[in-house]
Structures are given as C-alpha cells and as structure tokens.
Design a protein around this motif. Structure first.
Motif, short mmCIF file in Angstrom:
data_model
loop_
_atom_site.label_atom_id
_atom_site.label_comp_id
_atom_site.label_asym_id
_atom_site.label_seq_id
_atom_site.Cartn_x
_atom_site.Cartn_y
_atom_site.Cartn_z
N PHE A 1 9.87 4.52 -6.09
CA PHE A 1 10.21 4.87 -4.71
C PHE A 1 11.09 6.11 -4.71
O PHE A 1 12.08 6.16 -5.44
CB PHE A 1 11.00 3.76 -4.02
N GLU B 1 8.43 8.26 -0.25
CA GLU B 1 7.22 8.24 -1.08
C GLU B 1 7.24 7.03 -1.99
O GLU B 1 8.28 6.65 -2.52
CB GLU B 1 7.15 9.51 -1.92
N ALA B 2 6.06 6.44 -2.17
CA ALA B 2 5.90 5.32 -3.11
C ALA B 2 4.67 5.61 -3.96
O ALA B 2 3.68 6.15 -3.46
CB ALA B 2 5.71 4.01 -2.36
N GLU B 3 4.75 5.28 -5.23
CA GLU B 3 3.59 5.44 -6.10
C GLU B 3 3.67 4.45 -7.25
O GLU B 3 4.75 4.08 -7.71
CB GLU B 3 3.47 6.86 -6.64
N TYR B 4 2.49 4.00 -7.68
CA TYR B 4 2.42 3.16 -8.87
C TYR B 4 2.34 4.09 -10.07
O TYR B 4 1.41 4.88 -10.19
CB TYR B 4 1.21 2.23 -8.81
N SER C 1 4.68 4.63 2.70
CA SER C 1 5.35 5.94 2.73
C SER C 1 5.39 6.55 4.13
O SER C 1 6.17 7.46 4.39
CB SER C 1 4.65 6.92 1.78
N ARG D 1 6.38 0.60 -10.16
CA ARG D 1 6.30 1.29 -8.88
C ARG D 1 7.56 2.12 -8.68
O ARG D 1 8.67 1.65 -8.92
CB ARG D 1 6.18 0.26 -7.75
N ASN E 1 0.85 -1.19 0.00
CA ASN E 1 0.00 0.00 0.00
C ASN E 1 0.89 1.25 0.00
O ASN E 1 1.59 1.51 0.97
CB ASN E 1 -0.90 -0.03 1.23
N ASN E 2 0.85 2.01 -1.08
CA ASN E 2 1.74 3.18 -1.21
C ASN E 2 1.55 4.20 -0.09
O ASN E 2 2.53 4.75 0.42
CB ASN E 2 1.52 3.86 -2.56
N GLU E 3 0.32 4.46 0.28
CA GLU E 3 0.07 5.46 1.33
C GLU E 3 0.66 5.00 2.67
O GLU E 3 1.31 5.77 3.36
CB GLU E 3 -1.44 5.70 1.47
#
Length: 151
Positions: free
Chosen positions: A53, A37-40, A28, A51, A23-25
């Motif tokens: 980072f 921070e992480a995001e797809y 992070s 993904r 889960n990115n939220e």
C-alpha cells in the motif's frame, strides 16, 4: 499480545465490500487521500501473497507505505495480514490486521458491519496503541459506502 478494534456499519453488502477491498484497482480509487495505490507484489490475494500500500496525503505524516503478507482469507468476508515492511514496523512487532465484513441480519443484501482489528506488540513502552491507524481504517471503511453509491 494487545488488541485494538473498531467497527462501522456501511450500506454495502458484505461480499461487495470485501471484493472492493481486495481489488487493487478499486481500492485505490475509493479514497486516494487515505490509500493512493495498492498492488500485489507476489500472489493474487490468497494466503502467502504480498500486498503493498502507498498511503495518501491524509496519512503521510503518520505512515507512507506498508507491505503486508496475507495470512488468512475467507472469500466475501475476511482478510487477515501481518505487516512485513513500512513505518509501523518501527513501532510494533508483531502487527497483524484483520478486516471482517459481516452481513447485517435481515439486511444481508444491503448492509454489513465492517470491522478492523489489530493484534500488536509495541517495540518499547513509549509507543502508544495504534489509535491513528484505527481511525484511518474506520474512515476508509466509511469511504467504501460513498464510493459504492457513486458508481
């Protein structure tokens, strides 16, 4: 291909730890000193997803960013990805990481063994094994427990 591994025991059930990591939220917030921070960029965390980072200040002298292509997912247990962009691409090719969360027998609802494994090939003989990456990953995995206990 060379391999480097490390593991830690954490007081978090395997499916919960895996869910936090995917889960990115949540990921992070676990330890922004390591992962800010992480995001797809593409996809939803399934195989083929990209993904990204942005790493935190504790790692900026080593690595600032990385983009991975997710190759394998076993829900609640495992995620494997190959590095497609970032500073480590200047050191290793290929560079494939697997995070595995294995329930601890007899304590399945309370603990898991969290493993980090890198399969890699240095681009030249002067490039050392990714020991720093292993230590950072294991420290981050330990942070899952601290975060889990605080929420």
């Amino acid at each position: 291909m060379r391999t480097l591994k490390g593991e830690v025991m954490i007081n978090v059930p395997a499916p919960t730890a895996w869910g936090m990591f995917m889960n990115n939220e949540v990921v992070s917030k676990i330890n922004p000193q390591f992962l800010a921070e992480a995001e797809y960029l593409q996809g939803d965390g399934s195989p083929g997803s990209l993904r990204h980072f942005k790493l935190g200040p504790a790692l900026r002298g080593f690595v600032k960013e990385s983009t991975q292509k997710i190759e394998k997912v076993e829900n609640g247990r495992l995620v494997s990805y190959s590095l497609v962009d970032g500073e480590l691409r200047n050191m290793y090719d290929p560079y494939k990481i697997t995070f595995t969360f294995m329930p601890e027998p007899g304590y399945e609802q309370k603990k898991c063994k969290a493993e980090w494994k890198a399969d890699f090939e240095p681009l030249n003989p002067d490039v050392p094994p990714p020991e720093k990456a292993r230590e950072a990953a294991l420290d981050f995995l330990r942070s899952l427990e601290k975060f889990h206990c605080s929420v």
